[in-house]
Design an enzyme around this catalytic site. Structure first.
Site, PDB file in Angstrom:
ATOM      1  N   HIS A   1       8.035 -26.725  10.685  1.00  0.00           N
ATOM      2  CA  HIS A   1       9.280 -27.066  10.408  1.00  0.00           C
ATOM      3  C   HIS A   1       9.726 -28.366  11.140  1.00  0.00           C
ATOM      4  O   HIS A   1      10.218 -29.343  10.225  1.00  0.00           O
ATOM      5  CB  HIS A   1      10.133 -26.186  11.119  1.00  0.00           C
ATOM      6  CG  HIS A   1       9.933 -24.937  10.911  1.00  0.00           C
ATOM      7  ND1 HIS A   1       9.890 -24.578   9.484  1.00  0.00           N
ATOM      8  CD2 HIS A   1       9.686 -23.431  11.460  1.00  0.00           C
ATOM      9  CE1 HIS A   1       9.456 -23.102   9.378  1.00  0.00           C
ATOM     10  NE2 HIS A   1       9.402 -22.507  10.594  1.00  0.00           N
TER      11      HIS A   1
ATOM     12  N   ARG B   1       0.948  -1.227   0.057  1.00  0.00           N
ATOM     13  CA  ARG B   1       0.024   0.128  -0.034  1.00  0.00           C
ATOM     14  C   ARG B   1       0.716   1.307   0.096  1.00  0.00           C
ATOM     15  O   ARG B   1       0.447   2.235  -0.522  1.00  0.00           O
ATOM     16  CB  ARG B   1      -0.884  -0.135   1.305  1.00  0.00           C
ATOM     17  CG  ARG B   1      -2.115  -1.043   1.240  1.00  0.00           C
ATOM     18  CD  ARG B   1      -2.670  -1.079   2.620  1.00  0.00           C
ATOM     19  NE  ARG B   1      -1.663  -1.386   3.775  1.00  0.00           N
ATOM     20  CZ  ARG B   1      -2.104  -1.639   4.723  1.00  0.00           C
ATOM     21  NH1 ARG B   1      -3.178  -1.497   5.165  1.00  0.00           N
ATOM     22  NH2 ARG B   1      -0.975  -1.742   5.824  1.00  0.00           N
TER      23      ARG B   1
ATOM     24  N   LYS C   1      12.648 -21.184  22.631  1.00  0.00           N
ATOM     25  CA  LYS C   1      13.331 -20.170  22.709  1.00  0.00           C
ATOM     26  C   LYS C   1      14.057 -19.785  23.911  1.00  0.00           C
ATOM     27  O   LYS C   1      13.758 -20.217  24.884  1.00  0.00           O
ATOM     28  CB  LYS C   1      12.421 -18.765  22.425  1.00  0.00           C
ATOM     29  CG  LYS C   1      11.652 -19.065  21.171  1.00  0.00           C
ATOM     30  CD  LYS C   1      10.919 -17.767  20.562  1.00  0.00           C
ATOM     31  CE  LYS C   1      10.437 -17.937  19.113  1.00  0.00           C
ATOM     32  NZ  LYS C   1      11.138 -18.059  18.329  1.00  0.00           N
TER      33      LYS C   1
ATOM     34  N   LYS D   1      16.719 -25.584   3.372  1.00  0.00           N
ATOM     35  CA  LYS D   1      17.965 -25.683   3.841  1.00  0.00           C
ATOM     36  C   LYS D   1      18.857 -26.561   3.137  1.00  0.00           C
ATOM     37  O   LYS D   1      18.459 -27.898   2.963  1.00  0.00           O
ATOM     38  CB  LYS D   1      17.943 -25.889   5.280  1.00  0.00           C
ATOM     39  CG  LYS D   1      17.491 -24.577   6.144  1.00  0.00           C
ATOM     40  CD  LYS D   1      17.481 -24.910   7.291  1.00  0.00           C
ATOM     41  CE  LYS D   1      16.949 -23.817   8.339  1.00  0.00           C
ATOM     42  NZ  LYS D   1      17.824 -22.706   8.507  1.00  0.00           N
TER      43      LYS D   1
ATOM     44  N   HIS E   1      10.546 -22.649   4.818  1.00  0.00           N
ATOM     45  CA  HIS E   1      11.937 -22.424   4.411  1.00  0.00           C
ATOM     46  C   HIS E   1      12.863 -23.499   4.969  1.00  0.00           C
ATOM     47  O   HIS E   1      13.913 -23.570   4.666  1.00  0.00           O
ATOM     48  CB  HIS E   1      12.246 -21.056   5.073  1.00  0.00           C
ATOM     49  CG  HIS E   1      12.427 -20.970   6.393  1.00  0.00           C
ATOM     50  ND1 HIS E   1      11.616 -20.399   7.045  1.00  0.00           N
ATOM     51  CD2 HIS E   1      13.636 -20.978   7.152  1.00  0.00           C
ATOM     52  CE1 HIS E   1      12.085 -20.211   8.328  1.00  0.00           C
ATOM     53  NE2 HIS E   1      13.523 -20.567   8.430  1.00  0.00           N
TER      54      HIS E   1
ATOM     55  N   LYS F   1       4.108 -19.300   5.770  1.00  0.00           N
ATOM     56  CA  LYS F   1       3.422 -19.601   6.784  1.00  0.00           C
ATOM     57  C   LYS F   1       3.003 -18.140   7.842  1.00  0.00           C
ATOM     58  O   LYS F   1       3.733 -17.259   7.365  1.00  0.00           O
ATOM     59  CB  LYS F   1       4.488 -20.426   7.690  1.00  0.00           C
ATOM     60  CG  LYS F   1       5.460 -19.718   8.442  1.00  0.00           C
ATOM     61  CD  LYS F   1       6.134 -20.441   9.442  1.00  0.00           C
ATOM     62  CE  LYS F   1       6.616 -19.735  10.745  1.00  0.00           C
ATOM     63  NZ  LYS F   1       7.441 -20.412  11.852  1.00  0.00           N
TER      64      LYS F   1
ATOM     65  N   ASP G   1       3.972 -22.488  15.833  1.00  0.00           N
ATOM     66  CA  ASP G   1       5.013 -21.709  15.168  1.00  0.00           C
ATOM     67  C   ASP G   1       6.020 -22.521  14.596  1.00  0.00           C
ATOM     68  O   ASP G   1       6.729 -22.258  13.548  1.00  0.00           O
ATOM     69  CB  ASP G   1       5.440 -20.601  15.970  1.00  0.00           C
ATOM     70  CG  ASP G   1       6.452 -19.629  15.313  1.00  0.00           C
ATOM     71  OD1 ASP G   1       5.888 -19.018  14.288  1.00  0.00           O
ATOM     72  OD2 ASP G   1       7.470 -19.427  15.884  1.00  0.00           O
TER      73      ASP G   1
ATOM     74  N   GLU H   1      16.739 -22.116  19.915  1.00  0.00           N
ATOM     75  CA  GLU H   1      17.108 -20.713  19.742  1.00  0.00           C
ATOM     76  C   GLU H   1      17.546 -19.933  20.898  1.00  0.00           C
ATOM     77  O   GLU H   1      17.000 -20.431  21.841  1.00  0.00           O
ATOM     78  CB  GLU H   1      15.682 -20.052  18.978  1.00  0.00           C
ATOM     79  CG  GLU H   1      15.041 -20.566  17.750  1.00  0.00           C
ATOM     80  CD  GLU H   1      13.947 -19.876  17.194  1.00  0.00           C
ATOM     81  OE1 GLU H   1      14.000 -19.047  16.294  1.00  0.00           O
ATOM     82  OE2 GLU H   1      12.829 -20.067  17.823  1.00  0.00           O
TER      83      GLU H   1
HETATM   84  P1  NAP Z   1       5.298  -7.199   7.881  1.00  0.00           P
HETATM   85  O1  NAP Z   1       6.838  -6.497   8.166  1.00  0.00           O
HETATM   86  O2  NAP Z   1       4.133  -6.511   8.562  1.00  0.00           O
HETATM   87  O3  NAP Z   1       5.045  -6.598   6.198  1.00  0.00           O
HETATM   88  C1  NAP Z   1       3.725  -6.724   5.410  1.00  0.00           C
HETATM   89  C2  NAP Z   1       3.693  -6.453   4.153  1.00  0.00           C
HETATM   90  O4  NAP Z   1       2.384  -6.225   3.662  1.00  0.00           O
HETATM   91  C3  NAP Z   1       3.848  -4.835   4.036  1.00  0.00           C
HETATM   92  O5  NAP Z   1       5.115  -4.861   2.974  1.00  0.00           O
HETATM   93  C4  NAP Z   1       2.693  -4.165   3.854  1.00  0.00           C
HETATM   94  O6  NAP Z   1       3.089  -3.014   3.349  1.00  0.00           O
HETATM   95  C5  NAP Z   1       2.129  -5.064   3.166  1.00  0.00           C
HETATM   96  N1  NAP Z   1       0.661  -5.004   3.315  1.00  0.00           N
HETATM   97  C6  NAP Z   1      -0.217  -4.947   4.546  1.00  0.00           C
HETATM   98  N2  NAP Z   1      -1.469  -4.748   4.169  1.00  0.00           N
HETATM   99  C7  NAP Z   1      -1.520  -4.723   2.972  1.00  0.00           C
HETATM  100  C8  NAP Z   1      -2.687  -4.519   2.109  1.00  0.00           C
HETATM  101  N3  NAP Z   1      -3.759  -4.396   2.522  1.00  0.00           N
HETATM  102  N4  NAP Z   1      -2.369  -4.714   0.720  1.00  0.00           N
HETATM  103  C9  NAP Z   1      -1.164  -4.832   0.389  1.00  0.00           C
HETATM  104  N5  NAP Z   1      -0.049  -4.972   0.954  1.00  0.00           N
HETATM  105  C10 NAP Z   1      -0.259  -4.882   2.448  1.00  0.00           C
HETATM  106  O7  NAP Z   1       5.356  -8.601   7.655  1.00  0.00           O
HETATM  107  P2  NAP Z   1       6.563  -9.738   7.410  1.00  0.00           P
HETATM  108  O8  NAP Z   1       7.205  -9.962   8.480  1.00  0.00           O
HETATM  109  O9  NAP Z   1       7.122  -9.249   6.021  1.00  0.00           O
HETATM  110  O10 NAP Z   1       5.272 -11.053   7.062  1.00  0.00           O
HETATM  111  C11 NAP Z   1       4.752 -11.315   5.743  1.00  0.00           C
HETATM  112  C12 NAP Z   1       4.437 -12.538   5.898  1.00  0.00           C
HETATM  113  O11 NAP Z   1       5.321 -13.429   5.981  1.00  0.00           O
HETATM  114  C13 NAP Z   1       3.387 -12.767   6.987  1.00  0.00           C
HETATM  115  O12 NAP Z   1       2.426 -13.673   6.699  1.00  0.00           O
HETATM  116  C14 NAP Z   1       4.352 -13.509   8.117  1.00  0.00           C
HETATM  117  O13 NAP Z   1       3.576 -14.478   8.788  1.00  0.00           O
HETATM  118  C15 NAP Z   1       4.993 -14.306   7.018  1.00  0.00           C
HETATM  119  N6  NAP Z   1       6.536 -14.672   7.381  1.00  0.00           N
HETATM  120  C16 NAP Z   1       7.361 -13.682   7.929  1.00  0.00           C
HETATM  121  C17 NAP Z   1       8.483 -13.997   8.357  1.00  0.00           C
HETATM  122  C18 NAP Z   1       9.782 -12.887   8.787  1.00  0.00           C
HETATM  123  O14 NAP Z   1      10.893 -13.345   9.088  1.00  0.00           O
HETATM  124  N7  NAP Z   1       9.218 -11.859   8.763  1.00  0.00           N
HETATM  125  C19 NAP Z   1       8.968 -15.555   8.397  1.00  0.00           C
HETATM  126  C20 NAP Z   1       8.001 -16.282   8.139  1.00  0.00           C
HETATM  127  C21 NAP Z   1       6.799 -16.043   7.744  1.00  0.00           C
HETATM  128  P3  NAP Z   1       2.077  -1.747   3.548  1.00  0.00           P
HETATM  129  O15 NAP Z   1       1.745  -1.538   4.811  1.00  0.00           O
HETATM  130  O16 NAP Z   1       2.770  -0.745   2.634  1.00  0.00           O
HETATM  131  O17 NAP Z   1       0.738  -1.996   2.592  1.00  0.00           O
END
Ligand code: NAP
Length: 484
Positions: free
Chosen positions: A240, A51, A331, A182, A178, A148, A235, A216
């Site tokens: 995993h 967004r 953790k 590995k 992920h 996930k 989680d 962890e």
């Molecule tokens: P995040 O940092 O909160 O990022 C969310 C992203 O979604 C941002 O780019 C946000 O950008 C966008 N977004 C939110 N609402 C939106 C909408 N209505 N339309 C379009 N874009 C939207 O989350 P994240 O950590 O990157 O995680 C993303 C996904 O991966 C989640 O499902 C999470 O559970 C999973 N995940 C993350 C990790 C990790 O290490 N971070 C690991 C495993 C899985 P805007 O606010 O600009 O829209």
């Protein structure tokens, strides 16, 4: 010896959530490494979508910073980074809205692989799938990648599968775990199915038990509120650890092909036995000298969510009947380590009468750190003094054994994204697999919820609650040390 890199087909990859943590920390730095290795074609496009009101230049600046912060040694290659960033675009899109889709459509090319990475909250998977379909952006050969958590129980996972299935075939859906990307996890399959040595011993005649540990040192700080709604079972274990268990326990597939492998994994999950309540230990970490307690991190003084879990289960099939599988993850433990250990039975009879010690062969597969495999062997202790036996590791640390070839080993995300482009689903979870995993997990969670089970506390920097040690001791066994 340098590894061979084969470029993938030309592609357009759209990353929904392209401004988020996962995209900045893992996906884009990973793609840059694939670009440097020559695997990402110079014509391919990566399109961020979220967004935030950015243009493509603003997005490139954001990703430059991200690679600076999260990239490895490669980030110093400025000219190449410029070339990589030139392959990036950005389109502002709200997954729930109507704007931006025609701009995205105009950017997409015909005749190349089209992949859409849903790096957003799972509640947006459905709206994204629907809009990609309705705007004619995704076709029958397009691929979607979902992150996930895939549901939080069987019902929600089933619903999510059904929603995605309205617009995409199963062969188009890539559910990321992920851990499966590995290097050592794949080596686990190479060791099992590429050597004659282990397969004859890989059963209840020769294996005493198997341990899977994912430890962890970090706490849940930062994502405490999210974590408190899931806990270690949802989680880590449901995805995993169960995936690791499947790879170690599955029957040899007839070929290394996506559905053949996933069929075998599914059979393992379906054969998993329910876990008795006294075979589950849940824990929460206490405050350390400089770190907060779990409940402080979760900002929930009455939380019953586990930051640690250990359990013993069995697989009811001919190969594994009677062999306990012990799993634990947590953790704020003593060290960051992931390890699968196969403990073989001791000899029925020892000819070395004076020894008196039970010697086990132990095969241990380290996922991190120092990816590698070691096999504990029994040999004669060197020197005079008769026949004294000693257990020593035959250590094969991949980095040492393979030298230069490991320089360009892709990390899990890089490998998995390239697999998406290649159309190879072997290392991705199939819908029925995920649902079967929840079907096994749900009753355990429901059980401890109904019992009002209170997690045991454990010290930060320890190996988890005492009861987890007892889980093994009661069976006359012990966990491997948690050490870096
Ligand atoms: P995040 O940092 O909160 O990022 C969310 C992203 O979604 C941002 O780019 C946000 O950008 C966008 N977004 C939110 N609402 C939106 C909408 N209505 N339309 C379009 N874009 C939207 O989350 P994240 O950590 O990157 O995680 C993303 C996904 O991966 C989640 O499902 C999470 O559970 C999973 N995940 C993350 C990790 C990790 O290490 N971070 C690991 C495993 C899985 P805007 O606010 O600009 O829209």
């Amino acid at each position: 010896m340098v590894s061979r890199v084969i470029p993938v087909e030309d592609f357009d990859l759209v990353i929904f959530g392209g401004t988020g943590d996962l995209a900045r920390r893992k996906i884009l730095p990973g793609l840059f490494r694939r670009f440097l290795s020559g695997q990402m074609p110079s014509t391919s496009r990566v399109i961020g979508a979220a967004r935030s009101d950015l243009d493509s230049d603003g997005y490139r600046a954001m990703i430059r910073e991200a690679i600076d912060e999260f990239g490895g040694d490669e980030k110093s290659e400025t000219a190449k980074l410029d070339a990589f960033l030139a392959q990036l675009d950005y389109v502002p899109i709200d997954a729930m809205g109507t704007g931006g889709w025609s701009d995205l459509s105009k950017l997409m090319r015909d005749g190349v692989v089209k992949a859409f990475y849903f790096s957003v909250a799972p509640s947006l998977f459905g709206p994204l799938a629907e809009r990609l379909h309705d705007h004619g952006i995704a076709g029958p050969d397009s691929r979607i990648v979902v992150e996930k958590p895939f549901g939080r129980d069987l019902a929600s996972a089933h619903e999510l599968n059904a929603t995605l299935a309205e617009h995409f075939d199963e062969r188009q859906i890539y559910r990321i775990d992920h851990y499966l990307g590995k290097e050592t996890v794949q080596n686990l399959m190479a060791v099992r199915f590429g050597n004659v040595l282990f397969e004859p011993l890989w059963n209840n005649h020769y294996v005493d038990h198997i341990q899977i540990t994912v430890a962890e040192t970090v706490g849940v700080g930062g994502r405490g509120a999210y974590y408190d709604r899931s806990g270690a079972m949802r989680d880590m274990v449901q995805n995993h650890l169960m995936q690791l268990l499947c790879l170690i326990a599955m029957e040899p597939p007839s070929e290394f092909e996506a559905d053949a492998v996933r069929d075998e994994k599914l059979k393992v999950i379906r054969a998993l036995q329910p876990v008795e309540p006294h075979h589950i230990v849940r824990g929460q970490y206490q405050a350390g000298p400089e770190t907060a307690s779990y409940r402080e991190d979760a900002e929930n003084e009455r939380s019953f969510t586990e930051s640690f879990i250990a359990m013993r289960t069995e697989i009811a099939n001919w190969r594994w009947a009677g062999v306990p599988f012990y799993m634990r993850t947590g953790k704020r433990l003593r060290a960051r380590t992931s390890e699968i250990t196969v403990v073989f039975k001791d000899l029925g009879h020892s000819i070395f009468k004076d020894d008196g010690v039970a010697h086990h062969n132990i095969l241990s597969i380290r996922l991190q750190p120092n990816e590698g495999i070691d096999l504990q062997m029994t040999i004669k202790e060197p020197g005079p003094g008769g026949m004294r036996l000693v257990d020593v590791p035959l250590d094969l640390t991949f980095a040492e054994a393979l030298g230069d070839t490991v320089e360009d080993v892709a990390d899990a995300y890089e490998r998995l994204i390239m697999d998406v482009i290649r159309g190879n689903q072997t290392l991705f979870m199939r819908g029925d697999e995920v649902e079967a995993a929840w079907a096994w997990t749900d009753p355990l969670i429901e059980g401890w919820t109904a019992r009002n089970d209170v997690p045991k506390t454990y010290e930060t920097g320890s190996a988890g609650p005492e009861d987890a040690l007892m889980l093994m001791h009661r069976d006359g066994r012990r966990w491997r040390d948690i050490k870096a």
